[in-house]
Design an enzyme around this catalytic site. Structure first.
Site, PDB file in Angstrom:
ATOM      1  N   ASP A  44      39.791  68.698   6.285  1.00  0.00           N
ATOM      2  CA  ASP A  44      41.066  67.979   6.310  1.00  0.00           C
ATOM      3  C   ASP A  44      41.702  68.052   4.922  1.00  0.00           C
ATOM      4  O   ASP A  44      41.140  67.561   3.953  1.00  0.00           O
ATOM      5  CB  ASP A  44      40.815  66.513   6.693  1.00  0.00           C
ATOM      6  CG  ASP A  44      42.087  65.753   7.028  1.00  0.00           C
ATOM      7  OD1 ASP A  44      43.108  65.970   6.355  1.00  0.00           O
ATOM      8  OD2 ASP A  44      42.053  64.938   7.965  1.00  0.00           O
ATOM      9  N   CYS A  84      47.633  65.357  10.358  1.00  0.00           N
ATOM     10  CA  CYS A  84      46.343  65.526  11.034  1.00  0.00           C
ATOM     11  C   CYS A  84      46.429  65.803  12.534  1.00  0.00           C
ATOM     12  O   CYS A  84      46.106  66.890  13.003  1.00  0.00           O
ATOM     13  CB  CYS A  84      45.480  64.292  10.790  1.00  0.00           C
ATOM     14  SG  CYS A  84      45.152  63.999   9.031  1.00  0.00           S
ATOM     15  N   LYS A 132      34.957  65.006  12.781  1.00  0.00           N
ATOM     16  CA  LYS A 132      36.351  64.649  13.055  1.00  0.00           C
ATOM     17  C   LYS A 132      37.006  65.628  14.026  1.00  0.00           C
ATOM     18  O   LYS A 132      37.024  66.836  13.798  1.00  0.00           O
ATOM     19  CB  LYS A 132      37.140  64.618  11.736  1.00  0.00           C
ATOM     20  CG  LYS A 132      38.587  64.182  11.909  1.00  0.00           C
ATOM     21  CD  LYS A 132      39.261  63.914  10.576  1.00  0.00           C
ATOM     22  CE  LYS A 132      40.672  63.375  10.777  1.00  0.00           C
ATOM     23  NZ  LYS A 132      41.299  62.955   9.519  1.00  0.00           N
ATOM     24  N   HIS A 255      66.035  67.213  -3.183  1.00  0.00           N
ATOM     25  CA  HIS A 255      66.549  67.292  -1.822  1.00  0.00           C
ATOM     26  C   HIS A 255      66.410  65.903  -1.190  1.00  0.00           C
ATOM     27  O   HIS A 255      65.414  65.206  -1.428  1.00  0.00           O
ATOM     28  CB  HIS A 255      65.745  68.324  -1.036  1.00  0.00           C
ATOM     29  CG  HIS A 255      66.263  68.608   0.330  1.00  0.00           C
ATOM     30  ND1 HIS A 255      65.964  67.804   1.414  1.00  0.00           N
ATOM     31  CD2 HIS A 255      67.076  69.584   0.805  1.00  0.00           C
ATOM     32  CE1 HIS A 255      66.561  68.289   2.498  1.00  0.00           C
ATOM     33  NE2 HIS A 255      67.243  69.378   2.154  1.00  0.00           N
ATOM     34  N   ASP A 317      43.296  71.465   8.677  1.00  0.00           N
ATOM     35  CA  ASP A 317      44.462  71.076   9.486  1.00  0.00           C
ATOM     36  C   ASP A 317      45.770  71.235   8.705  1.00  0.00           C
ATOM     37  O   ASP A 317      46.826  71.488   9.267  1.00  0.00           O
ATOM     38  CB  ASP A 317      44.311  69.652  10.028  1.00  0.00           C
ATOM     39  CG  ASP A 317      43.983  68.617   8.953  1.00  0.00           C
ATOM     40  OD1 ASP A 317      43.830  68.992   7.763  1.00  0.00           O
ATOM     41  OD2 ASP A 317      43.878  67.420   9.294  1.00  0.00           O
ATOM     42  N   HIS A 318      45.698  71.066   7.380  1.00  0.00           N
ATOM     43  CA  HIS A 318      46.872  71.208   6.503  1.00  0.00           C
ATOM     44  C   HIS A 318      46.361  71.208   5.079  1.00  0.00           C
ATOM     45  O   HIS A 318      45.138  71.160   4.850  1.00  0.00           O
ATOM     46  CB  HIS A 318      47.880  70.075   6.725  1.00  0.00           C
ATOM     47  CG  HIS A 318      47.249  68.721   6.727  1.00  0.00           C
ATOM     48  ND1 HIS A 318      46.768  68.126   5.574  1.00  0.00           N
ATOM     49  CD2 HIS A 318      46.958  67.859   7.743  1.00  0.00           C
ATOM     50  CE1 HIS A 318      46.233  66.959   5.878  1.00  0.00           C
ATOM     51  NE2 HIS A 318      46.322  66.762   7.194  1.00  0.00           N
TER      52      HIS A 318
END
Length: 531
Positions: A44, A84, A132, A255, A317-318
């Site tokens: 994760d 997630c 997980k 931004h 996941d990222h």
């Protein structure tokens, strides 16, 4: 845009198992060649750029380096949603986020959704998972879902604790994230005690929490997670001299969506260079601990003689921004958040191969079916990685033709006050928001500007138009954004009604409580106006 909710249950099973137009038969394999075992280790929040130069100079990751020497690393692998549950929903379904309607950490797949693991099990694989998962609906804190539902409300509230570091233990303290180590122990024991005796192939999944930041108890309901925690043992694996201090735009030049993200993540205050360097160093140390758990799995396979018969896949996941763009966490399309690690080694996989093609987590589903020699349905968003791993022309093996030259990522959750869509192709990264016109788009040339500091959307309107046209051919994103807005409002109304007279007390004491309680009536009125 479907209104019926995520695909799932018996209908999906029939769709996936159907022979005929929806599925392609696998090329014939030699009769005496057994199917490979598969191990997927998914962590994760690991920044994919740490798996190749120059990111790999910052921290010692021997297990990842082992996989690179004996397998393949993908240089441009991306999450399909940088948070997630929606990201994992894409990985386990093979479908883009807008198709499964996995809008936030509370809204993922149905519990009985048919995954690639389910199909592999039906086709003779022994399936085992530890740790997980987090791809089904109904999880995560009340704060997490309410923050996502109310992102269109006209207020600005800090939703996280200020990012910080914490040193624990001593120079021999290895097992810092004990829960992950316990799940790694279970996976190792399963390999040594059960997998080694199997007469059928197996698929083993290990899900790790690391290197996700730890809870910050002072930050309110369910704590948030803004603490980067490690021990001196892991910190010694970090090369402090190689740590890059990211450049930040001034708050006034950010931004508008970035400003909202930075503010809600409690990152708009002053940070010294030393603070930023430490946050990044502690994060890298947490990555080193993650790498060690991957190493335990590789060692167990080697010790049991299974390594040469097993395909190992490592991903996340990222990523983690670790103070790039004045943010920590994910929920962003910048590289630190959206670029994931993806390494593969095992039978038939070329060694020391670096693949530059853009790929994403939806590709895991068809890849798993390909490995298991199960027909791959053509309705999936992803494409099998096997042709790339084997250096075959994709058009030779897939009636869908070659994989697209782009990947899609989208985000609809908390800490971002607009739906967000990213198309990555060639040297370009195009990010657009909401309906495509109410929020200015971003365009980055990742070859000339790998740190994504200069938005060149105004400079290259033809490129913007071309990439937006591709994006709209994949997803009617203004319509999706509108659907998410309506979903958020309806979910919030249902939640508010379920609380009755307790509503004011509950909403005041979520993670944003420190700001909310300064002017409770003002924020309640802003919600009433939105509703």
């Amino acid at each position: 845009m479907r209104r019926s909710g995520p695909l799932g249950r018996a209908a999906l099973a029939l769709l996936l198992m159907a022979a005929g137009a929806g599925a392609r038969p696998r090329p014939a394999a030699p009769g005496d060649q057994p199917r490979s075992n598969v191990v997927l280790v998914a962590c994760d929040s690991l920044d994919g750029r740490l798996t190749f130069f120059p990111g790999n100079q910052t921290v010692d990751l021997p297990s990842i380096n082992f996989m690179k020497r004996h397998g393949t690393v993908f240089l441009n692998a991306y999450t399909n949603s940088p948070i997630c549950c929606p990201s994992r929903a894409a990985m386990w379904s093979g479908l883009f986020t807008h198709l499964t309607e996995s809008w936030n950490n509370f809204k993922g797949l149905d519990p009985d959704y048919v995954t690639w693991m389910d199909l592999m099990e039906k086709q003779g694989y022994r399936a085992q998972k530890f740790g997980k998962l987090d791809f089904t609906s109904g999880h995560h804190s009340v704060s997490n879902r309410v923050e996502a539902w109310t992102r269109d409300v006209d207020f600005l509230l800090r939703q996280e604790g200020r990012p910080m570091v914490k040193l624990t233990g001593h120079r021999k303290h290895v097992r810092v994230m004990e829960a992950d180590w316990q799940n790694t122990d279970k996976a190792v024991n399963w390999i040594k005690e059960e997998a080694v005796n199997l007469t059928q192939p197996f698929i083993l999944y290990l899900g790790l929490n690391l290197p996700h930041p730890y809870p910050s108890p002072y930050a309110g309901e369910n704590f948030g997670s803004s603490t980067f925690l490690t021990s001196p043992y892991w910190l010694e694996k970090v090369n402090y001299e190689a740590i890059k201090i990211p450049k930040w735009s001034s708050l006034s030049e950010m931004h508008p969506v970035d400003y909202y993200s930075s503010y809600t993540k409690n990152c708009t205050g002053e940070f010294t260079k030393e603070e930023v360097r430490n946050i990044r160093a502690f994060y890298y140390a947490m990555c080193a601990e993650t790498d060690a758990m991957l190493g335990e799995i590789i060692s167990a396979l080697r010790d049991t003689g299974l390594l040469g018969k097993t395909i190992i896949i490592f991903t996340a996941d990222h990523g983690e921004l670790a103070m790039e763009h004045r943010q920590f966490y994910k929920m962003s399309m910048y590289e630190g958040s959206s670029h994931v690690p993806l390494l593969v080694m095992g039978p038939g996989v070329r060694e020391q191969q670096q693949i530059p093609n853009v790929v994403s987590l939806v590709d895991i589903y068809p890849t798993m079916l390909d490995i298991a020699r199960i027909p791959v349905p053509q309705n999936l968003s992803g494409y099998s990685l096997i042709p790339l791993l084997h250096e075959k022309a994709e058009s030779e093996v897939s009636p869908r033709g070659p994989r697209p030259s782009w990947v899609l990522s989208e985000f609809h959750g908390c800490n971002v006050n607009s739906s967000m869509y990213m198309l990555r192709t060639g040297k370009w990264k195009y990010i657009t928001y909401s309906d495509g016109s109410s929020v200015p788009p971003q365009l980055f040339d990742l070859t000339a500007d790998p740190d994504e500091l200069t938005n060149v959307a105004i400079t290259f309107p033809v490129i913007v138009h071309s990439l937006d046209k591709i994006l709209r051919s994949v997803v009617n994103y203004p319509k999706v954004s509108s659907s998410v807005q309506e979903y958020n409002k309806q979910q919030f109304i249902s939640w508010k009604q379920s609380l009755g007279h307790n509503y004011s007390s509950v909403i005041a004491n979520l993670r944003w409580h420190q700001d909310w309680l300064k002017d409770q009536k003002k924020y309640e009125n802003a919600i009433d106006k939105w509703l």
